[in-house]
Write a protein that holds these residues in place. Structure first.
Motif, short mmCIF file in Angstrom:
data_model
loop_
_atom_site.label_atom_id
_atom_site.label_comp_id
_atom_site.label_asym_id
_atom_site.label_seq_id
_atom_site.Cartn_x
_atom_site.Cartn_y
_atom_site.Cartn_z
N ILE A 156 43.74 28.23 48.00
CA ILE A 156 44.22 29.52 48.59
C ILE A 156 43.78 30.79 47.23
O ILE A 156 42.94 31.36 47.60
CB ILE A 156 45.49 29.79 49.06
CG1 ILE A 156 46.09 29.05 50.43
CG2 ILE A 156 46.07 31.76 48.60
CD1 ILE A 156 47.67 29.59 50.77
N GLY A 157 43.88 29.84 45.96
CA GLY A 157 43.90 30.60 45.11
C GLY A 157 42.64 30.83 44.61
O GLY A 157 41.42 30.65 44.17
N GLY A 158 42.00 28.93 44.91
CA GLY A 158 40.57 28.59 45.00
C GLY A 158 39.92 29.45 45.59
O GLY A 158 38.43 29.90 44.85
N SER A 159 39.78 29.76 46.94
CA SER A 159 39.32 30.43 47.20
C SER A 159 38.96 31.94 47.43
O SER A 159 38.05 32.94 46.87
CB SER A 159 39.48 30.47 49.13
OG SER A 159 39.67 29.26 49.64
N VAL A 160 40.35 32.31 46.60
CA VAL A 160 40.28 34.05 46.22
C VAL A 160 39.96 33.93 44.38
O VAL A 160 38.91 35.30 44.22
CB VAL A 160 41.73 34.42 45.88
CG1 VAL A 160 42.03 35.81 45.07
CG2 VAL A 160 42.78 34.29 46.94
N VAL A 161 39.77 32.91 43.79
CA VAL A 161 38.98 32.69 42.29
C VAL A 161 37.28 32.62 43.10
O VAL A 161 36.08 34.04 42.23
CB VAL A 161 39.06 31.74 41.99
CG1 VAL A 161 38.14 32.03 40.48
CG2 VAL A 161 40.83 32.07 41.49
N ARG A 162 36.78 31.92 44.16
CA ARG A 162 35.37 32.34 44.46
C ARG A 162 34.82 32.83 44.91
O ARG A 162 33.90 34.00 44.46
CB ARG A 162 35.46 30.67 45.54
CG ARG A 162 35.37 30.11 44.88
CD ARG A 162 35.03 28.28 46.19
NE ARG A 162 35.79 28.37 46.69
CZ ARG A 162 36.93 27.49 46.65
NH1 ARG A 162 36.94 26.86 46.10
NH2 ARG A 162 37.53 27.80 48.16
N ILE A 163 36.12 34.13 45.77
CA ILE A 163 35.05 35.68 46.48
C ILE A 163 35.52 36.28 44.66
O ILE A 163 34.64 37.17 44.97
CB ILE A 163 36.21 36.05 47.26
CG1 ILE A 163 36.55 35.31 48.62
CG2 ILE A 163 36.06 37.68 47.65
CD1 ILE A 163 37.26 35.70 49.67
N ALA A 164 36.65 36.58 44.26
CA ALA A 164 36.17 37.14 43.17
C ALA A 164 34.65 37.02 41.94
O ALA A 164 33.87 37.56 41.58
CB ALA A 164 37.36 36.64 42.23
N ASP A 165 34.23 36.09 42.10
CA ASP A 165 33.30 34.66 41.35
C ASP A 165 32.26 35.73 42.27
O ASP A 165 31.27 36.14 41.70
CB ASP A 165 32.60 34.01 41.37
CG ASP A 165 34.07 33.04 40.03
OD1 ASP A 165 34.61 33.42 39.26
OD2 ASP A 165 34.20 32.25 40.38
N ALA A 166 31.93 35.79 43.50
CA ALA A 166 30.79 36.34 44.25
C ALA A 166 30.59 37.77 43.94
O ALA A 166 29.31 38.02 44.32
CB ALA A 166 30.72 35.44 45.87
N VAL A 167 31.27 38.30 44.13
CA VAL A 167 31.08 39.86 44.07
C VAL A 167 31.52 40.73 42.18
O VAL A 167 31.37 42.04 41.88
CB VAL A 167 32.78 40.63 44.69
CG1 VAL A 167 32.85 39.93 46.09
CG2 VAL A 167 34.10 39.87 44.31
N GLY A 168 32.06 39.34 41.66
CA GLY A 168 31.26 40.24 40.13
C GLY A 168 32.67 40.49 39.24
O GLY A 168 32.38 41.49 38.86
N VAL A 169 33.84 40.06 40.15
CA VAL A 169 35.36 40.44 39.16
C VAL A 169 35.87 39.56 38.74
O VAL A 169 36.08 38.42 38.86
CB VAL A 169 35.85 41.49 40.63
CG1 VAL A 169 37.74 41.48 39.59
CG2 VAL A 169 34.93 42.23 41.24
#
Length: 638
Positions: A375-388
């Protein structure tokens, strides 16, 4: 004195009878209206008595006696009419029972939830207040009010005692004046949890859930470990959550019923109580008020009057507290640095998305490391994808680093993975179903507003309880629909799945009550194996002996005026409790316009601070007794 604590309970019961709607047999609405009316009155009484400098036991006891007798008379006058309504309700229920027999599963659910609530009541009564924040500022401010006789700003090094809105503490002050102590303090959040469950269950019925769906909603809310843990605490998150849940069910009444002054005033009271209790509730309150306003668009005059009532109630209940903060810091929200530490300073869509995902992920933490990492890794990957940056300081509180791993049942940070997953799924499905789409949009607005304002932090799970509460009716509605699908095989399979999920969620709540922190019913450090002083220091067990030594030294010295030096989040409240017969003088102050006391005017000093801070405050000629790295006493030369 303890029996005087029954006066608010009697007043609430009599008020519920007197305010029961005449045109309908809605006991839930009667209790909600009564709770709001009594709480509003209690807040106004505190403000009035402060103006008169009447914060002392006699005026409070007199006020509650008058309130109890008045509401008893009003309830007595309404009994004949209410008796006819009750008889009609009983007949209607008998008819309904002949049409549909209550499911055995619902009865089992009631037993499971009832035993959990009973366990919480035992823990609330058996435990002394030991929440960290309460010992630092929530309860400490109450003792300052009692000592000063009013609510005026006072000198303190812990500015949270001044900055934070004090609605819950106002209600605790009444208990303090009625009983002379804090033995019943935990009951405020206990009853707030029950009120919140009643309100969200009523919300479920308003969006189409039947009796089973309403019980499922209450179960999802009450079995959330964060709710179970806070229901025995002196925090204020459940109190504000209860007001939000009341506001939500009153707003839902606007969908189908004409505007009525009792409901409008009740909604205004809920809004005002939210604003005076905790500002985190405002994020869920705003979408609720927008929803109510949209439902009242065709009744423009009522919309105008209702809006004015909401604004007036908010100003009347929270205005005086905010003015006191304004007087001290030049802003009703406190110093800018304090606000920026708690609230997000970045509000673009990618930042809100990432912050919302992090808040949700924290509620889903489990004992399974693999699940948490996924779960945490998925959020981190989404954050990287949107530049946050997933730990951007503009959306992250200091010292907090995502992803967290604090899954254990702890009242300050406990996750509630099963209940959170049900709520998120219910919200998604609610947006798809026409009947619930409007309410689901309200819930989505509460979630997004919370994500836009509340910084992610280790302690965030309890801060988003208001948004969680308004979403639970969708979970209850969804679960009930799963139990009533037409295909028999699928219905049995879904019923078994629902039973397993709810039992797992309930088991998590039972573990929280029986083995959680900082209060537990059984095992090591149970409330039945510790004395009162040890219970109070459950969060700082190593400090219990040091505090006791300092207090004993002060008493042995015969000091009458005792200076206090406090640092950071260390605890002032235990000293106030044990030295209640002494005049306590703050020797430090971070409140503008409130100078610290003069050390030369006191007979003893207790420092709970870093050693260098204490050394700077205490004259060199004084006897200096270092007890541990934080606790020190000092006495003037003989």
């Amino acid at each position: 004195m303890i029996l005087l604590a029954l006066l608010p309970v009697l007043t609430l019961a009599f008020t519920a009878i007197a305010l029961r709607p005449r045109a309908e047999s809605d006991r839930g609405l009667a209790v909600i209206r009564a709770a709001l009316a009594v709480a509003v009155g209690a807040v106004l009484v505190v403000e009035l008595f402060s103006l008169l400098r009447w914060i002392s036991p006699v005026p409070f006891v007199a006020a509650w006696l008058a309130a109890t007798l008045t509401t008893a008379w009003l309830a007595w006058r309404s009994l004949p009419e209410k008796a006819r309504e009750i008889a009609a309700t009983i007949r209607e229920k008998r008819i309904n029972r002949t049409r549909e027999t209550q499911r055995t599963a619902t009865k089992a659910l009631q037993v499971v939830v009832g035993l959990l609530v009973l366990s919480e009541l035992v823990l609330a009564l058996a435990s002394s207040p030991n929440n960290f924040d309460s010992n630092s500022y929530h309860l400490a401010k109450i003792e300052h009010w009692v000592a000063n006789g009013d609510l005026a700003n006072f000198a303190t090094a812990q500015t949270q005692q001044i900055i934070l809105v004090p609605g819950a503490e106002f209600l605790l002050l009444h208990l303090r004046m009625l009983t002379g102590g804090d033995g019943q303090y935990n009951l405020l959040q206990f009853f707030a949890g029950l009120l919140g469950a009643l309100a969200v269950a009523r919300c479920a019925g308003q969006i189409g859930a039947g009796r089973t769906g309403q019980w499922l909603t209450a179960a999802v809310f009450l079995t959330a470990p964060a709710v179970a843990l806070e229901s025995t605490s002196t925090q204020n998150d459940l109190v504000v959550t209860a007001w939000i849940a009341c506001a939500a069910t009153l707003a839902l009444d606007a969908r189908r019923t004409p505007a009525s002054w009792p409901n409008t005033l009740a909604l205004a009271g809920a809004a005002g109580l939210t604003m005076v209790t905790k500002t985190t509730g405002a994020m869920a309150l705003l979408p609720i008020l927008v929803y109510w306003a949209v439902c009242r668009l065709k009744e423009r005059r009522q919309l105008l009057y209702g809006t004015c009532a909401v604004l007036a109630a908010s100003a009347l209940l929270s205005g005086p507290s905010l003015l006191r903060v304004q007087e001290a810091f030049g802003s009703p929200f406190g110093p800018p640095g304090y606000r920026e530490a708690l609230s997000t300073t970045r509000h673009d869509p990618p930042a809100i998305l990432v912050n919302g995902l992090r808040l949700g992920a924290s509620t889903l933490l489990t004992p399974l490391a693999g699940v948490n990492e996924a779960i945490g890794g998925s959020v981190v990957r989404i954050a990287d994808a949107v530049g946050v940056d997933p730990n951007d300081p503009s959306i992250t509180q200091w010292r907090s680093i995502f992803p967290g791993d604090r899954w254990k049942p702890d009242e300050d940070r406990s996750p509630y993975p099963i209940q959170s997953a049900l709520v998120l799924l219910g919200t998604v499905l609610g947006l798809c179903w026409k009947r619930t789409r409007g309410y689901a949009l309200l819930v989505l607005g509460a979630l997004l507003t919370t994500a836009a304002i509340v910084k992610w932090q280790y302690w965030g799970n309890r801060l988003i309880l208001p948004a969680f509460a308004v979403a639970t009716p969708l979970a209850g509605y969804m679960l009930e629909r799963a139990l009533h699908v037409e295909r028999r095989a699928l219905r049995w399979a879904l019923s078994a799945l629902v039973a397993v999920v709810l039992l797992a969620g309930a088991a998590h709540a039972y573990i929280a009550v029986y083995y959680g922190q900082p209060r537990r019913l059984v095992g090591h450090a149970s409330v039945f194996t510790l004395d009162d002083w040890q219970e109070r220091f459950a969060r700082m067990p190593d400090q219990a002996a040091s505090y006791r030594t300092a207090i004993d030294q002060v008493r042995a010295s015969g000091a009458k005026r005792v200076g206090l030096v406090m640092d950071g989040d260390l605890w002032e409240y235990p000293l106030q409790v044990e030295l209640h017969d002494k005049e306590l003088v703050e020797l430090q102050s971070a409140v503008p316009g409130q100078p610290a006391g003069d050390v030369t005017t006191v007979d003893a000093v207790v420092c709970v601070s870093a050693q260098d801070v204490c050394r700077r405050t205490v004259p060199e000629t004084w006897q200096y007794n270092r007890i541990d790295q934080f606790v020190t006493t000092a006495f003037p030369p003989a």
